[in-house]
Motif scaffolding. Structure first.
Motif, PDB file in Angstrom:
ATOM      1  N   MET A  59       6.907   5.808  10.700  1.00  5.53           N
ATOM      2  CA  MET A  59       6.845   6.939   9.788  1.00  5.53           C
ATOM      3  C   MET A  59       7.717   8.097  10.273  1.00  5.53           C
ATOM      4  O   MET A  59       8.396   8.752   9.495  1.00  5.53           O
ATOM      5  N   THR A 106       2.539  -7.154  13.050  1.00  7.93           N
ATOM      6  CA  THR A 106       1.630  -7.314  14.210  1.00  7.93           C
ATOM      7  C   THR A 106       0.960  -8.677  14.223  1.00  7.93           C
ATOM      8  O   THR A 106       0.740  -9.268  15.285  1.00  7.93           O
ATOM      9  N   SER A 116       1.700  -5.131   5.211  1.00 11.47           N
ATOM     10  CA  SER A 116       1.243  -5.766   6.441  1.00 11.47           C
ATOM     11  C   SER A 116       1.240  -7.277   6.210  1.00 11.47           C
ATOM     12  O   SER A 116       0.462  -7.784   5.418  1.00 11.47           O
ATOM     13  N   LEU A 170       3.621   0.605   2.522  1.00 12.59           N
ATOM     14  CA  LEU A 170       3.296  -0.160   3.725  1.00 12.59           C
ATOM     15  C   LEU A 170       2.930  -1.586   3.350  1.00 12.59           C
ATOM     16  O   LEU A 170       2.107  -1.824   2.471  1.00 12.59           O
ATOM     17  N   VAL A 225       3.292   1.718  13.403  1.00 15.87           N
ATOM     18  CA  VAL A 225       3.388   2.366  12.094  1.00 15.87           C
ATOM     19  C   VAL A 225       3.723   3.850  12.225  1.00 15.87           C
ATOM     20  O   VAL A 225       4.567   4.374  11.505  1.00 15.87           O
ATOM     21  N   GLU A 226       3.079   4.518  13.185  1.00 11.42           N
ATOM     22  CA  GLU A 226       3.317   5.958  13.325  1.00 11.42           C
ATOM     23  C   GLU A 226       4.759   6.256  13.708  1.00 11.42           C
ATOM     24  O   GLU A 226       5.379   7.156  13.138  1.00 11.42           O
ATOM     25  N   ASP A 277       4.787  -4.232   8.557  1.00  4.19           N
ATOM     26  CA  ASP A 277       4.075  -4.458   9.808  1.00  4.19           C
ATOM     27  C   ASP A 277       3.947  -5.950  10.075  1.00  4.19           C
ATOM     28  O   ASP A 277       3.438  -6.697   9.236  1.00  4.19           O
ATOM     29  N   LEU A 301       0.833  -1.208   0.000  1.00  2.82           N
ATOM     30  CA  LEU A 301       0.000   0.000   0.000  1.00  2.82           C
ATOM     31  C   LEU A 301       0.863   1.250   0.000  1.00  2.82           C
ATOM     32  O   LEU A 301       1.817   1.346   0.764  1.00  2.82           O
ATOM     33  N   LYS A 302       0.524   2.209  -0.861  1.00  3.06           N
ATOM     34  CA  LYS A 302       1.267   3.471  -0.885  1.00  3.06           C
ATOM     35  C   LYS A 302       0.547   4.497  -0.027  1.00  3.06           C
ATOM     36  O   LYS A 302      -0.638   4.751  -0.209  1.00  3.06           O
ATOM     37  N   ILE A 303       1.266   5.065   0.924  1.00  7.66           N
ATOM     38  CA  ILE A 303       0.706   6.124   1.768  1.00  7.66           C
ATOM     39  C   ILE A 303       1.701   7.262   1.782  1.00  7.66           C
ATOM     40  O   ILE A 303       2.737   7.181   2.427  1.00  7.66           O
ATOM     41  N   GLY A 304       1.406   8.314   1.052  1.00  4.69           N
ATOM     42  CA  GLY A 304       2.350   9.417   0.943  1.00  4.69           C
ATOM     43  C   GLY A 304       3.635   8.933   0.296  1.00  4.69           C
ATOM     44  O   GLY A 304       3.601   8.323  -0.769  1.00  4.69           O
TER      45      GLY A 304
END
Lengths: 138, 138
Positions: free
Chosen positions: A110, A50, A16, A14, A106-107, A48, A7-10
């Motif tokens: 980042m 988790t 998982s 990412l 995740v935060e 991730d 997944l692209k976020i900014g």
């Protein structure tokens, strides 16, 4: 359902990991990720884990390989969401995940990537003053 | 590995569905998500279904339930990453995912949620002027 989505976020990709990694799935993920890094120009990858109850030597090696591939493509990798039990087992197994950065979630991952980027380019585009890269809290 | 992780990114909770959903897994996810919405105060939920080859009536109903639970807790839900083949099958099956917002990918989903939030509170904290909520591009 044997493909782990990227997944692209900014500026960050990412991943998982939730499924048991087979040789096939791991190879596919490495390929997908390398392609997406090149296609998007992202310079940070967050993995991730988790959902993983166990990180054995196979998964550990996969994470190292992904980190190495990303590094060659000028992207930084951070592994996040490791469970306490997983960390204990890793150390007991003598697997130290060399060359892999970790963060709590995740935060935090980042923030770590933003700080690393600011460091690399000699300016900080995310905060007013450069932070120590592991302790940034906002 | 039967628990779908809920990741917090800023004001948003991200769920990436990759495993076959059993009754048990679906219930667990609904509980986890509701708890995280309350604990974090997040007002947006993004559900990524990139990894799903098939969305049957069970998964469709689960998505609707999650959206309804989130709405009661004052959070907006967006489903992202639907494959073209999945969309075609859904329509052929007569499942229209009523009450569920969709977006192309995670980034678009985040824009949609930011626009919805700005709309709700009567001001826009992400852009200079209010955008149409589905067409925001930055």
């Amino acid at each position: 359902m044997e493909r782990v989505p990227v997944l692209k976020i900014g500026d960050i990709l990412l991943v998982s990991i939730q499924v048991d990694m087979s040789d096939q799935t791991a190879l596919q993920l490495q390929e997908d990720l390398a392609e997406r890094i090149v296609a998007t120009g992202c310079d940070g990858v967050i993995i991730d884990i988790t959902a993983l109850d166990i990180v054995d030597s196979f998964v550990g090696r996969m994470l190292s390989t992904i980190a190495s591939i990303s590094r060659v493509l000028d992207a930084e990798t951070v592994v996040v969401g490791m469970r306490p039990a997983v960390a204990i087992t890793l150390v007991e197994l003598g697997l130290s995940l060399n060359g892999i950065r970790t963060a709590l979630n995740v935060e935090r991952g980042m923030e770590l990537l933003a700080a690393a980027r600011a460091d690399e380019y000699g300016h900080d585009d995310e905060a007013d003053e450069p932070d120590d890269e592991t302790t940034a809290t906002r």
